[in-house]
Design an enzyme around this catalytic site. Structure first.
Site, PDB file in Angstrom:
ATOM      1  N   GLY A 158     -21.801 -20.426 -12.541  1.00 28.75           N
ATOM      2  CA  GLY A 158     -22.033 -21.792 -12.173  1.00 28.75           C
ATOM      3  C   GLY A 158     -21.940 -22.221 -10.717  1.00 28.75           C
ATOM      4  N   LYS A 203     -24.825  -9.641 -14.884  1.00 20.24           N
ATOM      5  CA  LYS A 203     -25.305 -11.056 -14.154  1.00 20.24           C
ATOM      6  C   LYS A 203     -25.819 -10.750 -12.824  1.00 20.24           C
ATOM      7  CE  LYS A 203     -22.182 -14.574 -16.081  1.00 20.24           C
ATOM      8  NZ  LYS A 203     -21.235 -15.504 -16.083  1.00 20.24           N
ATOM      9  N   ASP A 247     -13.833 -18.473 -11.070  1.00 20.68           N
ATOM     10  CA  ASP A 247     -13.258 -19.358 -11.957  1.00 20.68           C
ATOM     11  C   ASP A 247     -11.794 -19.466 -12.407  1.00 20.68           C
ATOM     12  OD1 ASP A 247     -13.623 -17.352 -13.483  1.00 20.68           O
ATOM     13  OD2 ASP A 247     -14.624 -18.124 -15.293  1.00 20.68           O
ATOM     14  N   CYS A 307      -9.345 -22.091 -18.873  1.00 20.71           N
ATOM     15  CA  CYS A 307     -10.454 -21.644 -18.200  1.00 20.71           C
ATOM     16  C   CYS A 307     -11.855 -21.806 -19.110  1.00 20.71           C
ATOM     17  CB  CYS A 307     -10.362 -20.311 -17.575  1.00 20.71           C
ATOM     18  SG  CYS A 307      -8.768 -19.970 -16.939  1.00 20.71           S
ATOM     19  N   CYS A 367      -0.421 -18.681   5.520  1.00 19.44           N
ATOM     20  CA  CYS A 367      -0.837 -18.822   7.168  1.00 19.44           C
ATOM     21  C   CYS A 367       0.234 -19.190   7.925  1.00 19.44           C
ATOM     22  CB  CYS A 367      -2.105 -19.437   7.423  1.00 19.44           C
ATOM     23  SG  CYS A 367      -1.997 -21.142   6.914  1.00 19.44           S
TER      24      CYS A 367
HETATM   25 ZN   LIG Z   1      -2.297 -21.890   4.868  1.00 18.92          ZN
END
Ligand SMILES: [Zn+2]
Length: 385
Positions: A158, A203, A247, A307, A367
């Site tokens: 999508g 696909k 997804d 989902c 991070c």
């Molecule tokens: Zn981060």
């Protein structure tokens, strides 16, 4: 053929002669100099064969290098014939006695089938990307950036459908598609890359058919693999931008980790029922958050939306996927402000966009200063219901 017209901008009794393109072409073949006074990026899409490109602002500064003799016949041409009239006036005022402007400009020159020369783009590309070449922010340099760009699209569904179509249309040189699914009829309500006749096809292959039909110059690389811990780095390495059209949470966490480690900007998008969100995580920037600044840990099974059964309004991934493509294009060109540090949310029913500030989290497990990379991890696919 040639007529003398009073230039509306003329001072005093001066009039600048206007001539038709065909006559200009004939005079040029004789001995006249034809000067294309449009900007460089405009001429990138083609100019009269044999013309000299000299932007209008440069005409008074550089004409002496081209025409040392004030008796030399000089013809000016621009896009539609207005700027060339002004350039011709400038030349006239400088003392060039024999100047004329080409009526209707290059638009009419082209329409009349007169000879055209192309610079660094061939005739096909000049025509295909004409609306890009006339944008100073894109132009020839931007189009070359597109041609050299490698964009990885994870998910030919999508979100990936509109993103891939528009990136191909823009002339992105290489699109790598990662998807191991086959086309199902229930996909077609939103996955506009595919077609009813291709139900059952891979696909990636189905996508290539559509993308190359739209733009045969795009190289579509097919990766019929499920993205996982073992292959994620290999799949995204050597790309300039990665678009997350997946997804599911396992893929998002893997993509985030790989893009952070490899320093590749990741364009995130997600849709659910009638709402969607977009952001950019750009590991090349110190101020950029990552996906885990937004969602530190994968949700539990209870929290995760179902989902396949939650449903989604078919147009919604179209909107979000195109916002992702827009961000990818800006990243390739290096223009504008990307969504780094911002989460753009769209509510289709309310017809409302809202923007949340998304700063980098110093304590982020992905991070943050104390974050430790322990290798890629295949978290279990969770799907409530
Ligand atoms: Zn981060």
């Amino acid at each position: 053929m040639s007529t003398v017209l009073k230039n509306a901008h003329a001072k005093g009794d001066d009039a600048i002669r206007e001539i038709d393109p065909a006559e200009a072409c004939a005079r040029q073949r004789a001995s006249a100099l034809l000067i294309d006074v449009r900007e460089d990026h405009e001429r990138a899409g083609g100019m009269p064969a044999g013309a000299i490109g000299l932007a209008r602002a440069e005409v008074p500064l550089r004409i002496g290098e081209i025409a040392g003799d004030f008796a030399q016949e000089i013809l000016t041409i621009c896009g539609t014939g207005r700027r060339s009239l002004l350039a011709a006036r400038t030349l006239h005022e400088m003392g060039y006695a024999n100047v004329a402007s080409v009526r209707g400009g290059f638009a009419r020159w082209r329409a009349e089938g007169l000879p055209i020369a192309y610079g660094e783009v061939d005739a096909n590309a000049a025509e295909r990307y004409a609306r890009h070449l006339t944008l100073p922010e894109v132009g020839l340099a931007g189009q070359q950036r597109f041609r050299n760009a490698r964009v990885a699209l994870v998910g030919a569904g999508g979100l990936g459908s509109p993103a891939a179509l528009y990136l191909a249309a823009a002339g992105v040189g290489t699109l790598s598609l990662v998807d191991d699914d086959r086309v199902e009829r229930s996909n077609l309500q939103r996955q506009v890359l595919h077609a009813d006749a291709r139900v059952g096809m891979r696909k990636t292959e189905s996508a290539r058919v559509s993308l190359n039909a739209l733009n045969p110059d795009v190289r579509v690389e097919l990766r019929d693999e499920r993205l996982c811990a073992a292959n994620v780095e290999a799949l995204v390495r050597d790309h300039h931008v990665v678009i997350d059209g997946s997804d599911n949470f396992p893929t998002r966490y893997l993509l985030d980790a790989a893009c952070r480690r490899l320093g590749i900007p990741l364009v995130y998008g997600a849709v659910h029922r009638f709402t969607g969100q977009v952001s950019v995580f750009d590991a090349r920037r110190d101020d950029s958050p990552c996906y885990r600044c937004l969602f530190a840990e994968p949700p539990s099974a209870d929290e995760a939306p179902n989902c396949s059964e939650a449903g989604v309004l078919g147009v919604l991934p179209g909107v979000i996927g195109l916002l992702q493509a827009t961000e990818a294009i800006k990243l390739v060109l290096g223009i504008g402000d990307t969504l780094v540090g911002r989460l753009l949310c769209f509510d289709a029913l309310a017809a409302r966009f809202c923007e949340l500030r998304l700063p980098r989290d110093p304590a982020c497990p992905g991070c943050g200063a104390a974050a430790v990379f322990k290798g890629y991890e295949d978290i279990a696919q969770i799907c409530a219901g």
